[in-house]
Design a protein around this motif. Structure first.
Motif, PDB file in Angstrom:
ATOM      1  N   LEU A   1       0.827  -1.205   0.000  1.00 39.05           N
ATOM      2  CA  LEU A   1       0.000   0.000   0.000  1.00 39.05           C
ATOM      3  C   LEU A   1       0.862   1.256   0.000  1.00 39.05           C
ATOM      4  CD1 LEU A   1      -2.670  -0.920   2.713  1.00 39.05           C
ATOM      5  CD2 LEU A   1      -2.705  -1.450   0.277  1.00 39.05           C
ATOM      6  N   PHE A   2       2.141   1.096   0.359  1.00 36.84           N
ATOM      7  CA  PHE A   2       3.015   2.241   0.596  1.00 36.84           C
ATOM      8  C   PHE A   2       4.197   2.281  -0.366  1.00 36.84           C
ATOM      9  CE2 PHE A   2       0.812   1.227   4.498  1.00 36.84           C
ATOM     10  CZ  PHE A   2       0.288   2.461   4.842  1.00 36.84           C
ATOM     11  N   LYS A   3       4.769   3.461  -0.495  1.00 34.00           N
ATOM     12  CA  LYS A   3       5.977   3.638  -1.310  1.00 34.00           C
ATOM     13  C   LYS A   3       7.104   2.808  -0.703  1.00 34.00           C
ATOM     14  CE  LYS A   3       4.852   8.470  -2.294  1.00 34.00           C
ATOM     15  NZ  LYS A   3       5.184   9.868  -1.935  1.00 34.00           N
ATOM     16  N   PRO A   4       7.904   2.161  -1.554  1.00 33.09           N
ATOM     17  CA  PRO A   4       9.052   1.416  -1.021  1.00 33.09           C
ATOM     18  C   PRO A   4       9.980   2.353  -0.237  1.00 33.09           C
ATOM     19  CG  PRO A   4       8.678   0.892  -3.340  1.00 33.09           C
ATOM     20  CD  PRO A   4       7.768   2.049  -3.008  1.00 33.09           C
ATOM     21  N   GLY A   5      10.420   1.875   0.911  1.00 33.92           N
ATOM     22  CA  GLY A   5      11.332   2.650   1.740  1.00 33.92           C
ATOM     23  C   GLY A   5      10.685   3.727   2.585  1.00 33.92           C
ATOM     24  N   SER A   6       9.376   3.891   2.462  1.00 31.71           N
ATOM     25  CA  SER A   6       8.704   4.917   3.271  1.00 31.71           C
ATOM     26  C   SER A   6       8.597   4.455   4.726  1.00 31.71           C
ATOM     27  CB  SER A   6       7.322   5.237   2.712  1.00 31.71           C
ATOM     28  OG  SER A   6       6.439   4.144   2.903  1.00 31.71           O
ATOM     29  N   PRO A   7       8.533   5.399   5.652  1.00 33.94           N
ATOM     30  CA  PRO A   7       8.467   5.047   7.078  1.00 33.94           C
ATOM     31  C   PRO A   7       7.030   4.740   7.548  1.00 33.94           C
ATOM     32  CG  PRO A   7       8.594   7.410   6.858  1.00 33.94           C
ATOM     33  CD  PRO A   7       8.675   6.852   5.459  1.00 33.94           C
ATOM     34  N   TYR A   8       6.307   3.938   6.744  1.00 35.17           N
ATOM     35  CA  TYR A   8       4.905   3.676   7.074  1.00 35.17           C
ATOM     36  C   TYR A   8       4.742   2.919   8.392  1.00 35.17           C
ATOM     37  CZ  TYR A   8       5.134  -1.216   5.550  1.00 35.17           C
ATOM     38  OH  TYR A   8       5.429  -2.540   5.440  1.00 35.17           O
ATOM     39  N   VAL A   9       5.675   2.020   8.715  1.00 32.69           N
ATOM     40  CA  VAL A   9       5.556   1.261   9.967  1.00 32.69           C
ATOM     41  C   VAL A   9       5.628   2.212  11.157  1.00 32.69           C
ATOM     42  CG1 VAL A   9       6.646  -0.481  11.448  1.00 32.69           C
ATOM     43  CG2 VAL A   9       6.418  -0.905   8.997  1.00 32.69           C
ATOM     44  N   ASP A  10       6.593   3.116  11.145  1.00 31.78           N
ATOM     45  CA  ASP A  10       6.722   4.083  12.246  1.00 31.78           C
ATOM     46  C   ASP A  10       5.489   4.973  12.352  1.00 31.78           C
ATOM     47  OD1 ASP A  10       9.253   3.103  12.856  1.00 31.78           O
ATOM     48  OD2 ASP A  10      10.276   4.607  11.628  1.00 31.78           O
ATOM     49  N   ARG A  11       4.998   5.449  11.212  1.00 33.48           N
ATOM     50  CA  ARG A  11       3.819   6.331  11.225  1.00 33.48           C
ATOM     51  C   ARG A  11       2.598   5.591  11.768  1.00 33.48           C
ATOM     52  NH1 ARG A  11       2.096  10.339   7.286  1.00 33.48           N
ATOM     53  NH2 ARG A  11       4.322  10.781   7.107  1.00 33.48           N
ATOM     54  N   LEU A  12       2.376   4.369  11.290  1.00 33.97           N
ATOM     55  CA  LEU A  12       1.223   3.601  11.771  1.00 33.97           C
ATOM     56  C   LEU A  12       1.368   3.277  13.251  1.00 33.97           C
ATOM     57  CD1 LEU A  12       0.619   1.197   8.752  1.00 33.97           C
ATOM     58  CD2 LEU A  12      -0.676   3.250   9.352  1.00 33.97           C
ATOM     59  N   ASN A  13       2.557   2.899  13.683  1.00 32.53           N
ATOM     60  CA  ASN A  13       2.781   2.618  15.108  1.00 32.53           C
ATOM     61  C   ASN A  13       2.457   3.843  15.964  1.00 32.53           C
ATOM     62  OD1 ASN A  13       3.594  -0.019  14.725  1.00 32.53           O
ATOM     63  ND2 ASN A  13       5.768   0.490  14.662  1.00 32.53           N
ATOM     64  N   ASP A  14       2.936   5.010  15.539  1.00 30.67           N
ATOM     65  CA  ASP A  14       2.666   6.238  16.296  1.00 30.67           C
ATOM     66  C   ASP A  14       1.170   6.529  16.358  1.00 30.67           C
ATOM     67  OD1 ASP A  14       5.376   6.555  16.706  1.00 30.67           O
ATOM     68  OD2 ASP A  14       5.627   8.093  15.144  1.00 30.67           O
ATOM     69  N   MET A  15       0.485   6.316  15.253  1.00 28.05           N
ATOM     70  CA  MET A  15      -0.957   6.589  15.227  1.00 28.05           C
ATOM     71  C   MET A  15      -1.721   5.589  16.104  1.00 28.05           C
ATOM     72  SD  MET A  15      -1.368   7.633  11.236  1.00 28.05           S
ATOM     73  CE  MET A  15      -2.990   8.366  11.395  1.00 28.05           C
ATOM     74  N   ILE A  16      -1.311   4.339  16.085  1.00 31.39           N
ATOM     75  CA  ILE A  16      -1.955   3.330  16.930  1.00 31.39           C
ATOM     76  C   ILE A  16      -1.705   3.645  18.405  1.00 31.39           C
ATOM     77  CG2 ILE A  16      -1.830   0.897  17.624  1.00 31.39           C
ATOM     78  CD1 ILE A  16      -1.445   0.273  14.581  1.00 31.39           C
ATOM     79  N   LYS A  17      -0.474   3.987  18.752  1.00 28.74           N
ATOM     80  CA  LYS A  17      -0.168   4.333  20.147  1.00 28.74           C
ATOM     81  C   LYS A  17      -0.997   5.534  20.608  1.00 28.74           C
ATOM     82  CE  LYS A  17       4.487   2.423  20.074  1.00 28.74           C
ATOM     83  NZ  LYS A  17       5.925   2.699  20.008  1.00 28.74           N
ATOM     84  N   GLN A  18      -1.161   6.507  19.729  1.00 25.73           N
ATOM     85  CA  GLN A  18      -1.965   7.680  20.083  1.00 25.73           C
ATOM     86  C   GLN A  18      -3.430   7.299  20.288  1.00 25.73           C
ATOM     87  OE1 GLN A  18      -0.679  10.893  20.666  1.00 25.73           O
ATOM     88  NE2 GLN A  18      -2.689  11.016  21.613  1.00 25.73           N
ATOM     89  N   GLN A  19      -3.952   6.441  19.430  1.00 22.29           N
ATOM     90  CA  GLN A  19      -5.341   6.000  19.597  1.00 22.29           C
ATOM     91  C   GLN A  19      -5.521   5.178  20.865  1.00 22.29           C
ATOM     92  OE1 GLN A  19      -7.602   4.428  16.303  1.00 22.29           O
ATOM     93  NE2 GLN A  19      -6.353   5.545  14.818  1.00 22.29           N
ATOM     94  N   ILE A  20      -4.538   4.371  21.211  1.00 22.10           N
ATOM     95  CA  ILE A  20      -4.613   3.600  22.461  1.00 22.10           C
ATOM     96  C   ILE A  20      -4.753   4.555  23.636  1.00 22.10           C
ATOM     97  CG2 ILE A  20      -3.267   2.144  24.046  1.00 22.10           C
ATOM     98  CD1 ILE A  20      -2.165   0.732  21.485  1.00 22.10           C
ATOM     99  N   GLN A  21      -3.953   5.605  23.615  1.00 23.12           N
ATOM    100  CA  GLN A  21      -4.008   6.602  24.682  1.00 23.12           C
ATOM    101  C   GLN A  21      -5.328   7.375  24.643  1.00 23.12           C
ATOM    102  OE1 GLN A  21      -0.688   9.306  24.610  1.00 23.12           O
ATOM    103  NE2 GLN A  21      -1.466  10.518  26.304  1.00 23.12           N
TER     104      GLN A  21
END
Length: 157
Positions: A70-90
């Motif tokens: 779904l994402f551009k090769p080499g893009s930091p999608y894992v970090d972005r998704l992790n940050d968004m999930i952590k924020q939603q958890i909070q």
């Protein structure tokens, strides 16, 4: 659906009741995203268990997309998704069984007309009563990371 049935131990454990369903989350521009859901309760158990599998297909060639595609090769999608999930958890004050660290390489997901939905099975991070834990990620929050030829860009054009 056979994979879901096997996840319940169908051939080895007596099952009192089993129900399988599906939900079409998106079907447009030759992109189909669907969720298969299977609930079963074993003989003498207090409650049943629900398992879910999601698939996003290119209907022109039958290709099943992975999250990475779904994402551009080499893009930091894992970090972005992790940050968004952590924020939603909070923000949602979700009670976790253990700390969320990261999505994995084979992370379960589906897409809708507006969101990427990341989900986790019952008990992976939350108690049973939470059900399947889902996190909606609006496309607007990840648009700079999306693969131009990926399924999300196809449905947004």
């Amino acid at each position: 659906m056979h994979k879901l049935i096997r996840m319940h131990g169908y051939s080895t454990v007596p099952i009192a009741d089993m129900v399988g369903t599906y939900e079409i989350k998106l079907n447009t521009h030759c992109v189909l995203s669907l969720v298969l859901i299977n609930y079963a309760i074993h003989h003498l158990e207090a409650h049943g268990m629900t398992y879910q599998l999601a698939y996003t297909f290119n209907l022109r060639n039958g290709h099943v997309y992975t999250l990475a595609e779904l994402f551009k090769p080499g893009s930091p999608y894992v970090d972005r998704l992790n940050d968004m999930i952590k924020q939603q958890i909070q923000d949602r004050e979700i009670q976790l069984l253990h700390e969320f660290k990261s999505i994995d390489a084979n992370q379960s997901f589906y897409i809708t007309d507006k969101d990427l939905v990341i989900y986790f099975p019952i008990y992976q991070y939350t108690p049973y009563y939470y059900g399947i834990l889902t996190f909606q990620v609006p496309y607007t929050a990840i648009s700079d990371l999306l693969a131009p030829s990926g399924p999300i860009c196809k449905i947004r054009n």
